[in-house]
Design a protein around this motif. Structure first.
Motif, PDB file in Angstrom:
ATOM      1  N   VAL A  12       0.938  -1.068   0.126  1.00 56.13           N
ATOM      2  CA  VAL A  12      -0.001   0.269  -0.417  1.00 56.13           C
ATOM      3  C   VAL A  12       1.255   1.355   0.291  1.00 56.13           C
ATOM      4  O   VAL A  12       1.683   1.159   0.932  1.00 56.13           O
ATOM      5  N   HIS A  13       1.088   2.046  -1.145  1.00 56.09           N
ATOM      6  CA  HIS A  13       1.976   3.245  -1.155  1.00 56.09           C
ATOM      7  C   HIS A  13       1.404   4.187   0.413  1.00 56.09           C
ATOM      8  O   HIS A  13      -0.605   4.471   0.561  1.00 56.09           O
ATOM      9  N   GLN A  14       2.257   4.632   0.646  1.00 55.41           N
ATOM     10  CA  GLN A  14       2.217   5.716   1.595  1.00 55.41           C
ATOM     11  C   GLN A  14       1.058   7.122   1.831  1.00 55.41           C
ATOM     12  O   GLN A  14       0.387   7.204   2.676  1.00 55.41           O
ATOM     13  N   SER A  15       0.921   7.465   0.281  1.00 55.04           N
ATOM     14  CA  SER A  15      -0.040   8.455   0.154  1.00 55.04           C
ATOM     15  C   SER A  15      -1.417   7.907   0.114  1.00 55.04           C
ATOM     16  O   SER A  15      -2.685   8.621   0.079  1.00 55.04           O
ATOM     17  N   SER A  16      -2.275   6.371   0.600  1.00 54.72           N
ATOM     18  CA  SER A  16      -3.272   5.722   0.235  1.00 54.72           C
ATOM     19  C   SER A  16      -4.009   5.635   1.614  1.00 54.72           C
ATOM     20  O   SER A  16      -2.451   5.589   2.622  1.00 54.72           O
ATOM     21  N   LYS A  32      -0.808   5.127  -5.318  1.00 55.14           N
ATOM     22  CA  LYS A  32      -0.900   6.471  -4.890  1.00 55.14           C
ATOM     23  C   LYS A  32      -2.409   6.599  -4.727  1.00 55.14           C
ATOM     24  O   LYS A  32      -2.898   6.999  -6.021  1.00 55.14           O
ATOM     25  N   ASN A  33      -2.694   7.758  -3.711  1.00 51.62           N
ATOM     26  CA  ASN A  33      -3.815   8.820  -3.614  1.00 51.62           C
ATOM     27  C   ASN A  33      -5.797   7.590  -3.936  1.00 51.62           C
ATOM     28  O   ASN A  33      -5.901   8.366  -4.327  1.00 51.62           O
ATOM     29  N   ILE A  50      -4.508  -5.267  -8.415  1.00 49.09           N
ATOM     30  CA  ILE A  50      -3.676  -4.417  -8.788  1.00 49.09           C
ATOM     31  C   ILE A  50      -4.902  -3.134  -8.504  1.00 49.09           C
ATOM     32  O   ILE A  50      -5.854  -3.055  -9.421  1.00 49.09           O
ATOM     33  N   LEU A  51      -4.882  -2.071  -8.217  1.00 46.12           N
ATOM     34  CA  LEU A  51      -5.586  -1.156  -7.916  1.00 46.12           C
ATOM     35  C   LEU A  51      -4.134   0.146  -8.177  1.00 46.12           C
ATOM     36  O   LEU A  51      -3.522   0.514  -7.809  1.00 46.12           O
ATOM     37  N   GLU A  52      -4.769   1.260  -8.901  1.00 47.33           N
ATOM     38  CA  GLU A  52      -3.269   2.027  -9.763  1.00 47.33           C
ATOM     39  C   GLU A  52      -3.524   2.965  -8.852  1.00 47.33           C
ATOM     40  O   GLU A  52      -4.737   3.075  -8.409  1.00 47.33           O
ATOM     41  N   ASP A  53      -3.094   4.078  -9.229  1.00 50.92           N
ATOM     42  CA  ASP A  53      -3.004   4.995  -8.893  1.00 50.92           C
ATOM     43  C   ASP A  53      -4.044   6.281  -8.501  1.00 50.92           C
ATOM     44  O   ASP A  53      -5.218   5.663  -9.717  1.00 50.92           O
TER      45      ASP A  53
END
Length: 198
Positions: A12-16, A32-33, A50-53
């Motif tokens: 999990v990207h930290q911005s999400s 991201k986000n 996969i969940l893209e940005d």
């Protein structure tokens, strides 16, 4: 909650933002986000998800698949409250309406809008910028520039929401009375009807 499964740990990207009452399991990659709402279940136990940005998966949604399948929700895909995505791929900047069900091996094209409570049968291919409604879902016309602009603006609110949640969301005890100075939230978005009445 974030769970490992069979050696796979979600990324999990930290911005999400994944709400603590959501469940993200196994082979899941979140860009991201992205916003994952409470009650959402994203189960990468039998295949990769996969969940893209910029994707949002709202409250009480389910993302899953049959064993051996992998799926992608492309950049800025918007999955409304209570929707089920089972083994289907979502195109860029599409909108999946509330309580919609999209079945296995369906392909939703870029910038499509699928109306609330629609049922998209397995292996259905929906081409670019189609407006889809019903049970079973049918293409009723194309998506206009105005419609996709409205959708994009709504998704941008969800792309800002992760940062707002990281900054301000906290568990608290409830107030017992309404404060005298309680303010009303600013209006930052127009409904579809307001957009087209202009």
């Amino acid at each position: 909650m974030i769970y490992s499964f069979n050696g796979y740990i979600p990324v999990v990207h930290q911005s999400s933002f994944v709400h603590p009452l959501a469940a993200v399991t196994g082979n899941v990659i979140i860009g991201k986000n992205c916003y994952i709402g409470p009650g959402a279940a994203i189960r990468g136990d039998w295949g990769q998800i996969i969940l893209e940005d910029g994707v949002n998966v709202q409250e009480n949604c389910t993302i899953h698949m049959f064993p051996g399948k992998s799926i992608t929700l492309k950049e800025s895909a918007h999955v409304g409250h209570g929707a089920i995505i089972h083994g289907a791929n979502l195109g860029k900047n599409c909108l999946i309406g509330m309580n919609t069900v999209i079945m296995d091996d369906a392909e939703i094209g870029d910038e499509c809008i699928v109306g609330a409570m629609s049922f998209v049968k397995a292996e259905t291919k929906i081409p670019y910028r189609s407006l889809v409604v019903g049970n079973p879902a049918k293409i009723i016309r194309g998506v206009t520039d105005e419609m996709i602009a409205w959708k994009t603006k709504g998704t941008q609110l969800y792309q800002q929401l992760p940062a707002d949640c990281h900054e301000t969301l906290k568990e608290v005890e409830p107030l017992r009375e309404v404060p005298e100075n309680m303010k009303v939230q600013d209006k930052v978005y127009q409904t579809l009807r307001e957009t087209f009445e202009k």
